[in-house]
Scaffold this motif. Structure first.
Motif, PDB file in Angstrom:
ATOM      1  N   CYS A  55       0.818  -1.220   0.000  1.00 24.41           N
ATOM      2  CA  CYS A  55       0.000   0.000   0.000  1.00 24.41           C
ATOM      3  C   CYS A  55       0.850   1.267   0.000  1.00 24.41           C
ATOM      4  O   CYS A  55       0.303   2.369   0.064  1.00 24.41           O
ATOM      5  N   ARG A 100       1.817   1.279  -5.119  1.00 25.26           N
ATOM      6  CA  ARG A 100       0.497   1.433  -5.729  1.00 25.26           C
ATOM      7  C   ARG A 100       0.627   2.032  -7.119  1.00 25.26           C
ATOM      8  O   ARG A 100      -0.101   1.670  -8.037  1.00 25.26           O
ATOM      9  N   CYS A 148      -3.825  -1.240  -3.609  1.00 26.57           N
ATOM     10  CA  CYS A 148      -2.758  -1.919  -2.870  1.00 26.57           C
ATOM     11  C   CYS A 148      -2.399  -3.212  -3.604  1.00 26.57           C
ATOM     12  O   CYS A 148      -3.261  -3.869  -4.190  1.00 26.57           O
ATOM     13  N   ILE A 171      -6.259   2.324   5.999  1.00 23.95           N
ATOM     14  CA  ILE A 171      -6.350   2.402   4.535  1.00 23.95           C
ATOM     15  C   ILE A 171      -7.701   1.888   4.043  1.00 23.95           C
ATOM     16  O   ILE A 171      -8.333   2.500   3.180  1.00 23.95           O
ATOM     17  N   PRO A 206     -11.062   4.382   6.041  1.00 25.67           N
ATOM     18  CA  PRO A 206     -10.633   5.732   6.435  1.00 25.67           C
ATOM     19  C   PRO A 206     -11.704   6.535   7.173  1.00 25.67           C
ATOM     20  O   PRO A 206     -11.378   7.335   8.061  1.00 25.67           O
TER      21      PRO A 206
END
Length: 102
Positions: free
Chosen positions: A33, A38, A48, A92, A95
């Motif tokens: 990630c 990425r 990711c 991630i 969020p």
């Protein structure tokens, strides 16, 4: 066991022989990630990279086993593997759980 983990355990034994008794070691974060990964390997959606994250999780599990084994061999020591993979991946993936996105 991975060679990296074996070398790391040797280093911890050397520190132990020099008098260190308490060790706090951070695990590997979700490297798939990282923005660079990425961008380079995340495809069109820049998601990711699952393979890299799987490798990080595998390494963390091997570290955990290695630490458990080593802590039994080193009397009077305290070894703690700090999990940073799961909290970071949760931030991630979820969020909104951690605040408002503007």
């Amino acid at each position: 066991m991975f060679i990296v983990i074996q070398l790391f355990c040797i280093s911890l034994k050397e520190l132990y022989n020099l008098g260190a008794r308490n060790f706090g070691i951070f695990g590997i974060p979700p490297i798939g990630c990282l923005p660079s990964q990425r961008t380079l390997a995340g495809g069109l959606t820049r998601g990711c990279v699952k393979e890299y994250n799987d490798a990080a999780q595998l390494a963390n599990s091997k570290f955990s086993v290695g630490f458990d084994t080593l802590s039994k061999k080193l009397a009077q020591s305290k070894l703690v593997l700090v999990d940073i993979y799961n909290p970071i991946i949760d931030i991630i993936v979820n969020p909104k759980k951690y605040g408002t996105i503007y």
